[in-house]
Design an enzyme around this catalytic site. Structure first.
Site: not given
Ligand code: ATP
Ligand code: MG
Length: 579
Positions: A51, A275, A285
């Protein structure tokens, strides 16, 4: 070749070995099985779906290495898809940085897509579901929806709007799209099961009204699809075979499958993994944005940040990050990885590639009384003992030098073997020197200068008579040294898990007040005068350092990437010892 750089993880490295013979993980096993049964005609299609609401962090690197790495291994393809369904938080700045970071990690996407590319198709599918009696327009507010949803122990209640006629739903949905209703006044919901034990299946919201400008579609839409309604269908449109995501989406999988089944579209498969959590930092983020906005760090690319642009600026290499991601593997339970383990992989990689140089961070002047005034010698130093091809360089030597304050003690404690009055030590790549006295500041009593003599017969670094010294110290010639500022970075948070806070405090209360120390009077050997931004070096005996973005010729700035001491290697050795 599909033009991708090979970045397979070390677990799967052994090229040429039959796929089954390589070390595996459960996701790789699923893919191997699917290939065996020819489930998708031998096709492996993955996607990385960030995202664009912030900069990527090291957790995303784990997902990227899986999505791209597994597709690469099986001759498959990977799309980069921006999950841009929430216009209020998304920006083009983030889109650009995400593309830069993925490329920097060494991966190349096949297709570049945006969930917003599919808004029209998603809308048509929503109409299709309404017509099939599988979706309805609901007038409950967000709070009411929550209340009606029930809890894990209490079934939900049907919305009073659940049984609206198809024609009425079609009309209202059309008018939602046309902008006739204010934000939050209505939603489109899937009609599934308000008694389902899975809360995600209790008539989840598919669309909400949001009069907000979108970074790509502008003001064309004022209804936006929810993540759960957009994600599986976007996967399906791209004919993604294996859709990897983190464990928090496990409970969403039935809904992911439900939409695909109701619509009868390509059956992408969602697979969840753990994760990445790292000690002493935070991988969210939202929280990283807070650090930036509140000024706790200098920006998303502050070298203390766990963002990819931060650790890049800090001097971490993409190879080190890929090796780390390969080594941590994947599992079905969330845990936490020691930051020291990541640092271990950074050291291991830099040890192979970083040229050595001498730098004095806290200078102390040394005068060699028996060295002719005005004389300069060019001593030869090895650029990288790990890499013979790196060759040698010349380092000027003269009568006045700088050494590290820490490498001299007027009253040395017992275990201290470096320079002190009457003691002889070796200068790296140079002579033996013996301390003959000190000059002190009259007022403070502080040693400001060390007087020495040198032995001209020890130029090779050894004494012809075979006498030994107990220490070798680094130095730079004062007249030739270049000035630099060096940032010494430490953990951003003092606590292993910074989200654990005292009552009433937030995670910023766990910030390490000493995470940055700026040393402004460092002296570097002259070969570093031309060091380019991003250049990585090992400063002998000190650690790995990288030329900062803000560095310019004449005003050099270095960041300490990581110190030399490897606590993780010790931990690992300890574990091996026990095991
Ligand atoms: P954040 O909470 O940091 O915003 P998010 O999961 O909302 O993380 P996205 O932009 O939706 O962030 O993530 C893109 C991809 O990266 C998704 O498939 C997500 O599952 C993966 N991802 C995000 N954070 C992690 C992490 N700490 N470890 C492994 N994969 C991750
Ligand atoms: Mg997200």
């Amino acid at each position: 070749m599909n033009g991708k750089m090979s970045a397979s993880n070390p677990q799967t490295a052994a090229p040429g070995a039959p796929a089954e013979a390589r070390p595996s993980n459960f996701i790789r096993d699923i893919i191997l099985d699917d290939l065996k049964t020819n489930k998708h005609a031998g096709r492996v299609q993955t996607r990385f779906p960030p995202e664009p609401n912030g900069y990527l962090h090291i957790g995303h690197a784990k997902a990227i290495c899986l999505d791209f790495g597994l597709a690469d291994e099986f001759g498959g393809h990977t799309n980069l898809r921006f999950d841009d369904t929430n216009p209020s938080k998304e920006e083009t700045e983030y889109v650009d940085s995400i593309m830069e970071d993925v490329k920097w990690l060494g991966f190349h996407w096949d297709g570049l897509f945006y969930a917003s590319d599919y808004f029209e198709q998603l809308y048509e599918w929503a109409v299709q579901l309404i017509k099939a009696g599988k979706a309805y327009v609901c007038d409950l507010s967000a709070d009411e929806i929550r209340e009606y949803r029930g809890t894990l122990t209490k079934p939900g209640k049907d919305s009073p709007y659940r049984n609206r006629a198809v024609e009425e739903n079609l009309g209202l949905f059309e008018r939602m799209k046309a902008g006739e209703f204010p934000d939050g006044s209505r939603t489109l919901r899937a009609k599934i099961d308000m008694a389902s034990p899975n809360l995600n299946m209790r008539d989840p919201v598919m669309y909400r009204i949001l009069h907000a400008s979108h970074h790509r579609t502008g003001d064309k839409w004022c209804i936006y699809p929810m993540y759960d309604y957009a994600h599986g269908q976007s996967d399906s449109i791209e004919r993604v075979t294996h859709s990897m995501c983190t464990l928090e989406f496990e409970d969403h999988r039935p809904l992911y499958n439900w939409f695909i089944q109701q619509l009868g579209i390509f059956p992408s498969q969602q697979i969840e993994f753990d994760r990445l959590n790292l000690t002493h930092t935070l991988l969210s983020k939202r929280k990283l944005l807070q650090l930036v906005q509140e000024g706790h760090v200098s920006g998303w690319d502050d070298p203390r940040m766990p963002t990819l642009c931060g650790i890049r600026r800090r001097g971490y290499t993409p190879e080190a990050i890929r090796n780390f991601c390969g080594a941590i593997g994947v599992s079905k339970t969330n845990g936490s990885i020691e930051l020291a383990m990541l640092e271990h992989f950074v050291r291991e990689d830099l040890n192979k590639r970083a040229p050595r140089a001498m730098a004095v961070l806290r200078p102390l002047k040394v005068v060699i009384d028996n060295y002719p005034e005005g004389q300069v010698e060019e001593l030869e130093a090895v650029n990288n003992p790990e890499d013979p091809a790196a060759g040698m360089r010349k380092v000027p030597f003269s009568r006045v030098l700088y050494i590290e304050q820490d490498d001299f003690r007027e009253d040395p404690p017992k275990q201290y073997h470096r320079l002190s009055p009457g003691r002889e030590v070796r200068l790296r790549a140079g002579y033996f020197i013996t301390c003959t006295g000190v000059v002190k500041d009259e007022r403070t009593g502080e040693v400001v200068e060390v007087r020495c003599t040198y032995d001209p017969a020890t130029r090779s670094g050894n004494a012809p008579d075979g006498r030994k010294v107990k220490a070798t110290i680094h130095w730079v010639s004062a007249a030739h040294a270049v000035d630099a500022e060096v940032g010494i970075y430490d953990n951003l948070f003092t606590k292993e898990d910074p989200s654990q806070t005292d009552e009433g405090k937030d995670f910023t209360s766990n910030l390490n007040p000493n995470s940055l120390e700026v040393l402004s009077h460092c002296k570097l050997e002259p070969s570093l005068a031309s060091a380019a931004v991003g250049g990585r070096y090992q400063f002998e005996r000190l650690g790995y350092f990288c030329v900062d973005l803000d560095s310019v010729p004449g005003k050099l700035v270095f960041n300490r990437t990581v110190a030399l001491k490897d606590t993780w290697a010790k931990i690992e050795k300890g574990q091996r010892g026990k095991g």
